[in-house]
Enzyme design. Structure first.
Site, PDB file in Angstrom:
ATOM      1  N   CYS A   1      -7.323  -1.372   1.283  1.00 53.82           N
ATOM      2  CA  CYS A   1      -6.267  -1.835   2.181  1.00 53.82           C
ATOM      3  C   CYS A   1      -6.894  -2.055   3.556  1.00 53.82           C
ATOM      4  O   CYS A   1      -7.572  -1.168   4.091  1.00 53.82           O
ATOM      5  CB  CYS A   1      -5.166  -0.773   2.268  1.00 53.82           C
ATOM      6  SG  CYS A   1      -3.889  -1.164   3.488  1.00 53.82           S
TER       7      CYS A   1
ATOM      8  N   CYS B   1      -5.222   0.675   6.280  1.00 54.18           N
ATOM      9  CA  CYS B   1      -5.491   2.121   6.349  1.00 54.18           C
ATOM     10  C   CYS B   1      -6.732   2.544   5.562  1.00 54.18           C
ATOM     11  O   CYS B   1      -7.018   3.726   5.456  1.00 54.18           O
ATOM     12  CB  CYS B   1      -4.285   2.911   5.861  1.00 54.18           C
ATOM     13  SG  CYS B   1      -3.987   2.760   4.083  1.00 54.18           S
TER      14      CYS B   1
ATOM     15  N   CYS C   1      -8.093  -6.065  -9.750  1.00 54.25           N
ATOM     16  CA  CYS C   1      -7.695  -5.037 -10.712  1.00 54.25           C
ATOM     17  C   CYS C   1      -7.337  -3.790  -9.892  1.00 54.25           C
ATOM     18  O   CYS C   1      -8.219  -3.105  -9.369  1.00 54.25           O
ATOM     19  CB  CYS C   1      -8.864  -4.788 -11.652  1.00 54.25           C
ATOM     20  SG  CYS C   1      -8.476  -3.729 -13.030  1.00 54.25           S
TER      21      CYS C   1
ATOM     22  N   CYS D   1       0.841  -1.193   0.000  1.00 56.25           N
ATOM     23  CA  CYS D   1       0.000   0.000   0.000  1.00 56.25           C
ATOM     24  C   CYS D   1       0.877   1.244   0.000  1.00 56.25           C
ATOM     25  O   CYS D   1       1.789   1.373   0.812  1.00 56.25           O
ATOM     26  CB  CYS D   1      -0.898  -0.010   1.236  1.00 56.25           C
ATOM     27  SG  CYS D   1      -1.939   1.453   1.390  1.00 56.25           S
TER      28      CYS D   1
END
Length: 129
Positions: free
Chosen positions: A93, A96, A116, A44
């Site tokens: 994510c 976060c 994707c 991330c």
């Protein structure tokens, strides 16, 4: 502006912020990872949590980095997305809550899934050794 917005705006460039914090999408074939083939881990861009491995990345022809599974089932969260007149599965994510992209049921074996993901939501760490 809230503390979180200020922090993210200071940490991210304009496209990264738009994609991860505002749920945007980069143009197909424009991101730095759609045609990236180096061995390593994609994390991330906001919090650095590992999300996908190069061993699960494949060329879907969509113009975005595509993976058939995340590094672990709890690395991402999935939400139902009703925007743009469609029903899709949004991928975020788990660490976060950054918007990453969407999941579709048209991927390769063994999962049949296509995560994707926007390049702007990722940073890459090459495999060492």
């Amino acid at each position: 502006m809230s503390e979180d917005k200020t922090r993210w705006r200071e940490q991210l460039d304009a496209e990264q912020y738009h994609v991860t914090r505002e749920g945007g999408t980069e143009r197909a074939f424009s991101g730095c990872f759609w045609d990236h083939h180096e061995a390593g881990t994609y994390a991330c861009v906001c919090c650095g949590a590992p999300l996908f491995r190069s061993t699960e990345k494949y060329d879907s022809g969509s113009g975005w980095p595509s993976y058939w599974q995340p590094v672990a089932p709890d690395a991402v969260r999935e939400l139902t997305d009703h925007t743009h007149g469609m029903v899709r599965t949004e991928v975020r994510c788990a660490g976060c809550d950054a918007h990453l992209g969407h999941k579709f049921p048209d991927g390769p074996p063994p999962t049949g899934q296509r995560y994707c993901i926007n390049s702007a939501a990722l940073k890459f760490t090459p495999q060492t050794g």
